[in-house]
Design a protein around this motif. Sequence first.
Motif: not given
Length: 565
Positions: A42-49, A57-62, A247-248
């Motif tokens: 799935s897509d992140p919901k924010t770029f603010n950690p 979101s956490s995975e996108a920014l780690e 998404p699948d």
Amino acid sequence: MTRTYALGICVVAIVLGVVTGCRRGGDERLRHGDRMVTAMISDPKTFNPLLSVDSASSEALEEVFDGLLRLNPKTTLPEPALASSWEHDDAGTTWTFHLRTDVTWHDGAPFTADDVAFTVQAIFDPKVPNSSKHVLTVGGQPIRAEVVDPHTVTLVLAEPFAPLLNSIGFGILPKHILGPALADGTFTQTWGIDTPPEKIIGTGPYRLARYVPAQLLQYVRNPSYWRRDEGGGVLPRLAERMTLIVPDQNTIYLKFLDRQLHVYSPRPEEIDDIRERSQELEVDLSKIGLDTGMLFVSFNRNPAHYVKAAQRDPRLDWFTDPKFVRAIAHSVDTKSMIQNTYFGYGEPALSSVSPENTMFFNPNLTPYEYDLEAARRLLEEGGYRDRDGDGVREDAKGRMIEFELSTNAGNQVRERLCSILKEDWTKLGLKVNYRPLDFATLVEKLSVNYEWDAMVMGFTGGVEPHNGSNLLRSSGNLHLWHPNQPKPATDWEAEIDREIDSGARELDGEKRRGHYWRIQEILHRELPMIQLVRQQRFVAAKSYLVDFTPTVWGLYQPERIALRP
């Protein structure tokens, strides 16, 4: 949290050309260049950690942000990161952190103690909803950060706080970028997913270079990253990282088989296939242990959803009735779930803490055995009977027992678990309407409008149990069955709050363990989260990845991963 966005056709064409271009035999595409490709669902919901409440979101920014410390997943102990060393006073209430002097932000600005103090200020700002403030409230008071000099900061606590070093791994934020937003009240709107990637400034090993919604996240190496290898060589070793957004899960697996991914966490039904084809696929399959998180079904107990205009929905009475939820616990067929959903690669889950966390897992809990007759007896005792002979029970006031069951659409494991639950609940005479939800809608229902009845969901787990206090504490924003309570709604939730505080104050490890064992006992008795099963985790990775070391607690020194020439 949800934003709309437009996607240019030209960009899509370029992306597809890179990611799914004509197959060139073997792993030539993946071995060409200096980039590792993974995928998430799935897509992140924010770029603010600081605002992240979801795993995407956490995975996108780690890899974009560093913390003062980080967990060593081999030893499960904290190790230096932006802080090179630290000490505390005799009382254990003043901790001094000495920061590295060679760290710069992605835009070249120097990293200083002001950034640490600013991040702590943002965590406790009443206008900034976040999970960290619930974890870092000590003795009912926020932690206070004081700048000693540009590279020294102290954290002052109201009382001794045993989890401190395991709780301050949060990403440090740049004051020179986000300070004005915090001051003018726009912090929560800053760094949304519509922000140009180059504006997301961290100190981590990678910079976010490109985000194409529903397609990919692309990262490039931070050329000024402070870590170096033993010989002074540049880290991270990989010049680029790419995460495909798919998404699948079936499609993710097909991409792995088609040699479009370097790393894949297989579903249980895929493990034997990958093992048999490991030589052909050039992969190593590693069994890393039981899931460290939890997977459970929960019933909404939030009056904000069920009490409106002085009218009380009967579902609130059912879902807070001990006989009802214990009947549900006896209807969880873990044997069927493990065999039919996990293909044997799983174990029944007794506790909110994973057995992998040997320090804090309570081994003394008695399971709720799968027993539909016991479940029927409990429902009868609670006054839930089929009074009109239509096959569906009614409560004592004649209201039909009907509710909605949901999980995130596309997660086929959870969807199969819902199917098993619904089948057994129907046998018990409960009318269950199954409705899978897209992930954005699910997050909105859990954290914004609270419009849900029953949900199968998972939470990640960490070594430090106190880091789950935003889920366990009655005032926590992730206390999902009834979040953000001004005071505990029940005696047992008040007891958990007290145990959380006592466990945080206790510096003796064995005594600390007792507080968290007690929390697990209360949860096991009151069943706000009815635990299902824990999956045996495997990781499949290309055999030519160098220094790729997965553990149940995360990758060990991911900055050292490289592709063998």
